[in-house]
Design a protein around this motif. Structure first.
Motif, mmCIF file in Angstrom:
data_model
loop_
_atom_site.group_PDB
_atom_site.id
_atom_site.type_symbol
_atom_site.label_atom_id
_atom_site.label_comp_id
_atom_site.label_asym_id
_atom_site.label_seq_id
_atom_site.Cartn_x
_atom_site.Cartn_y
_atom_site.Cartn_z
ATOM 1 N N SER A 36 45.874 30.665 34.328
ATOM 2 C CA SER A 36 44.719 29.937 33.840
ATOM 3 C C SER A 36 43.419 30.524 34.362
ATOM 4 N N SER A 37 43.436 31.171 35.499
ATOM 5 C CA SER A 37 42.238 31.830 36.020
ATOM 6 C C SER A 37 42.572 33.278 36.335
ATOM 7 N N PRO A 38 41.639 34.185 36.071
ATOM 8 C CA PRO A 38 41.911 35.589 36.400
ATOM 9 C C PRO A 38 41.929 35.815 37.908
ATOM 10 N N LEU A 39 42.661 36.832 38.309
ATOM 11 C CA LEU A 39 42.605 37.245 39.708
ATOM 12 C C LEU A 39 41.247 37.854 40.005
ATOM 13 N N VAL A 40 40.820 37.694 41.247
ATOM 14 C CA VAL A 40 39.553 38.267 41.696
ATOM 15 C C VAL A 40 39.891 39.446 42.604
ATOM 16 N N ILE A 41 39.356 40.609 42.261
ATOM 17 C CA ILE A 41 39.693 41.848 42.967
ATOM 18 C C ILE A 41 38.406 42.453 43.529
ATOM 19 N N ALA A 42 38.358 42.603 44.832
ATOM 20 C CA ALA A 42 37.141 43.101 45.497
ATOM 21 C C ALA A 42 37.031 44.614 45.294
ATOM 22 N N HIS A 43 36.023 45.024 44.564
ATOM 23 C CA HIS A 43 35.818 46.423 44.177
ATOM 24 C C HIS A 43 35.303 47.243 45.358
ATOM 25 N N ARG A 44 36.114 48.181 45.807
ATOM 26 C CA ARG A 44 35.795 48.990 47.000
ATOM 27 C C ARG A 44 35.641 48.073 48.229
ATOM 28 N N GLY A 45 36.365 46.952 48.248
ATOM 29 C CA GLY A 45 36.155 45.918 49.257
ATOM 30 C C GLY A 45 35.031 45.001 48.818
ATOM 31 N N ALA A 46 34.531 44.217 49.756
ATOM 32 C CA ALA A 46 33.394 43.336 49.432
ATOM 33 C C ALA A 46 32.129 44.186 49.475
ATOM 34 N N ASP A 232 36.143 49.227 31.338
ATOM 35 C CA ASP A 232 34.750 48.959 31.716
ATOM 36 C C ASP A 232 34.309 47.679 31.002
ATOM 37 N N VAL A 233 33.681 46.785 31.744
ATOM 38 C CA VAL A 233 33.284 45.498 31.159
ATOM 39 C C VAL A 233 32.328 45.668 29.975
ATOM 40 N N THR A 234 31.572 46.759 29.979
ATOM 41 C CA THR A 234 30.609 46.942 28.894
ATOM 42 C C THR A 234 31.298 47.227 27.561
ATOM 43 N N THR A 235 32.575 47.553 27.608
ATOM 44 C CA THR A 235 33.319 47.844 26.376
ATOM 45 C C THR A 235 34.224 46.685 25.955
ATOM 46 N N TRP A 260 36.140 45.844 34.925
ATOM 47 C CA TRP A 260 35.221 46.212 36.000
ATOM 48 C C TRP A 260 33.887 46.626 35.412
ATOM 49 N N THR A 261 32.822 46.571 36.143
ATOM 50 C CA THR A 261 32.608 45.876 37.400
ATOM 51 C C THR A 261 31.747 44.664 37.068
ATOM 52 N N VAL A 262 32.204 43.501 37.440
ATOM 53 C CA VAL A 262 31.619 42.225 37.013
ATOM 54 C C VAL A 262 31.017 41.556 38.241
ATOM 55 N N ASP A 263 29.702 41.367 38.261
ATOM 56 C CA ASP A 263 29.115 40.830 39.483
ATOM 57 C C ASP A 263 28.458 39.459 39.350
ATOM 58 N N GLY A 264 27.858 39.142 38.250
ATOM 59 C CA GLY A 264 27.176 37.854 38.146
ATOM 60 C C GLY A 264 28.116 36.734 37.722
ATOM 61 N N GLY A 278 42.363 39.914 35.291
ATOM 62 C CA GLY A 278 41.765 40.233 36.573
ATOM 63 C C GLY A 278 40.311 40.638 36.405
ATOM 64 N N ILE A 279 39.507 40.322 37.431
ATOM 65 C CA ILE A 279 38.087 40.689 37.428
ATOM 66 C C ILE A 279 37.822 41.507 38.686
ATOM 67 N N ILE A 280 37.397 42.731 38.494
ATOM 68 C CA ILE A 280 37.114 43.646 39.595
ATOM 69 C C ILE A 280 35.616 43.575 39.866
ATOM 70 N N THR A 281 35.251 43.202 41.097
ATOM 71 C CA THR A 281 33.868 42.813 41.353
ATOM 72 C C THR A 281 33.405 43.231 42.740
#
Ligand code: G3P
Ligand code: CA
Length: 300
Positions: A36-46, A232-235, A260-264, A278-281
């Motif tokens: 129901s919710s995507p996984l949150v994946i820390a991009h290059r760490g936090a 890529d999130v832009t696509t 990736w990469t989703v920040d806001g 999953g959301i890589i952020t």
């Protein structure tokens, strides 16, 4: 790519001593049925709050309660695997000062001992002075101690022939190819289709991801060796997510999408509503607070 560390939350977390992650008990998997919710994946760490791809960024993600971390792996001149994004050491270390005559400072032209001398924190903020470019071995040990899970990117595989075998060797010697890690704690991805295919052929049990946005017509061929298609999130479009989800990967489960990469917060909500897995952020705390942290079904 990164935002400067400026939030009070991060400052508070930096002083924390206890990790928030569950101990060694296997947590929910990454190759499950729809969640129901995507996984949150820390991009290059936090990496919005600490220098990317350092142990500081991994440990900060852990203190935020983030299990999944993405990194980038390359190889030194003498065959050590190190965690760094660019193929040059210039942007994220003080290599220009330490080795002024070695331009363009390619990772592959330096030994592990030389890279170990470099400061990988000061470029980001003086308070991170002394951070190092971690070896993959050091990185895995830190993640294991934190109870974290790894989305490992093979960066620039065309520069490092045979790096897939090297990575699998280190993963194995560090205990990351046992059934628990393979089923629940590890995904290996790359922009290089041949590299992903090589990992799949050498270790068919490992979950794999292909980075990019292939044409929908090409997705079935990707599904022969990749469990995930990570664009890529832009696509990203709803149609693309649906097309990926209609296919089964090499393990007989629906293909997944991590973007990736989703920040806001707004962007996180948008891609959640498109149905990503999953959301890589760079800002895993913000995305986690936006999309929630529902448990997912075990992968097995
Ligand atoms: O995990 C996907 C993402 O990291 C790919 O882009 O350039 O940040 O490695 P890059
Ligand atoms: Ca990456």
């Amino acid at each position: 790519m990164h935002a400067r560390p400026s939030v009070a939350t991060a400052a508070a977390l930096l002083g924390a001593t206890a990790l928030l992650l569950p101990g060694t008990a296997p947590a929910a998997g990454y190759a499950p049925a729809r969640q129901s919710s995507p996984l949150v994946i820390a991009h290059r760490g936090a990496s919005a709050y600490a220098p990317e791809n350092t142990l500081a960024a991994v440990n900060l993600a852990a203190r935020m309660g983030i299990e999944w971390v993405e990194n980038d792996v390359q190889r030194t001149r003498d065959g050590e695997l190190v965690v760094i994004h660019d193929d040059s050491l210039r942007r994220t270390t003080d290599v220009e000062r330490v080795f002024p005559d070695r331009a363009p400072w390619h990772v592959k032209d330096f030994t592990a001992a030389e890279i170990a001398r470099l400061d990988a924190g000061s470029w980001y903020d003086a308070r991170w002075a002394g951070e190092r470019v971690p070896t993959l071995k050091q990185y895995l040990e830190a993640m294991e101690a934190n109870g974290q899970k790894l989305l490992l990117e093979i960066k620039g595989p065309e520069l490092y022939p045979g790096i897939e075998r090297d990575i699998l060797r280190v993963l194995g010697s560090e205990g990351w190819l046992d059934p628990v890690h393979v089923e629940r704690k590890l995904v290996v991805q790359s922009f290089g289709a041949d590299s992903v295919r090589a990992v799949h052929e050498q270790r068919p049990d490992v979950t794999t991801g292909f980075l990019g946005t292939p044409a929908v017509a090409d997705l079935p061929s990707c599904a022969a060796f990749a469990d995930q298609i990570n664009p890529d999130v832009t696509t990203l479009t709803a149609d693309f997510v649906a097309a990926v989800h209609r296919l089964e990967g090499p393990h007989g489960k629906p293909l997944q999408v991590s973007t990736w990469t989703v920040d806001g917060a707004a962007e996180a909500a948008r891609v959640r509503d498109l149905g990503v897995d999953g959301i890589i952020t760079n800002t895993p705390d913000v995305v986690r607070d936006t999309v929630g942290a529902d448990e997912v079904s075990p992968a097995t």
